[in-house]
Design a protein around this motif. Structure first.
Motif, short mmCIF file in Angstrom:
data_model
loop_
_atom_site.label_atom_id
_atom_site.label_comp_id
_atom_site.label_asym_id
_atom_site.label_seq_id
_atom_site.Cartn_x
_atom_site.Cartn_y
_atom_site.Cartn_z
N VAL A 1 37.95 -7.81 19.28
CA VAL A 1 36.92 -7.42 18.32
C VAL A 1 37.23 -6.01 17.81
CG1 VAL A 1 34.49 -6.88 18.00
CG2 VAL A 1 35.16 -8.86 19.39
N GLN A 2 37.16 -5.86 16.51
CA GLN A 2 37.40 -4.54 15.91
C GLN A 2 36.33 -4.26 14.87
OE1 GLN A 2 41.19 -4.03 13.93
NE2 GLN A 2 41.16 -1.82 14.26
N SER A 24 36.13 -7.66 12.60
CA SER A 24 37.15 -8.70 12.75
C SER A 24 37.23 -9.09 14.23
CB SER A 24 38.51 -8.21 12.27
OG SER A 24 38.94 -7.09 13.01
N GLY A 25 37.74 -10.29 14.46
CA GLY A 25 37.98 -10.73 15.82
C GLY A 25 36.85 -11.52 16.46
N PHE A 26 35.82 -11.84 15.68
CA PHE A 26 34.74 -12.66 16.24
C PHE A 26 34.08 -13.47 15.13
CE2 PHE A 26 31.16 -10.15 14.67
CZ PHE A 26 31.68 -8.86 14.55
N ASN A 76 33.02 -10.18 5.91
CA ASN A 76 32.83 -9.69 7.28
C ASN A 76 32.48 -8.21 7.30
OD1 ASN A 76 33.41 -12.24 8.20
ND2 ASN A 76 34.96 -11.57 9.67
N TYR A 116 30.82 -3.79 21.75
CA TYR A 116 31.86 -3.47 20.77
C TYR A 116 31.37 -2.39 19.83
CZ TYR A 116 33.30 -7.95 22.61
OH TYR A 116 33.64 -8.97 23.46
#
Length: 127
Positions: A1-2, A24-26, A76, A116
């Motif tokens: 996750v970022q 990003s990443g989820f 996103n 996060y």
């Protein structure tokens, strides 16, 4: 996750800024995203939150009517539009995300609920 924030800067009292948080990443729709801020010598405080699946929004009393949180799920990205800025709004602003569906929204303001975090962006309100 970022999570990557941008949009901070120096603005005069009464001015406006729009912060962005690109995630990003989820799976975007499954998460709640919050904006927090931390001024020097103070604890991190919650500002605004959005459930990304249904776009329900929440605000701290200190920013209600001045700040607006919104999301562009196709990009996103979550935004924090800030108007009528005051010197007390000066802080590093962070976005944070986690899966909070099912939790009472009163817990959204607790930074410990979020795993996060972005790196933060400085907002300075000064004449």
């Amino acid at each position: 996750v970022q999570l990557v924030e941008s949009g901070g800067g120096l603005v005069r009292p009464g001015g406006s800024l729009r912060l962005s948080c690109v995630a990003s990443g989820f799976t975007f729709d499954d998460y709640t995203l919050g904006w927090f801020r931390q001024a020097p010598g103070k604890e991190r405080e919650g500002v605004s939150y959005i459930d990304l699946g249904d776009n329900i929004t929440y605000y701290a009393d200190s920013v209600k009517g001045r700040f607006t949180i919104s999301s562009d799920n196709a990009k996103n990205t979550v935004y924090l539009q800030m108007k009528s800025l005051e010197p007390d709004d000066t802080a590093v602003y962070y976005c944070a995300a986690d899966r909070l569906l099912g939790f009472d929204s009163r817990y959204y303001s607790d930074p410990k609920m979020y795993d996060y975090w972005g790196q933060g962006t400085q907002v300075t309100v000064s004449s």
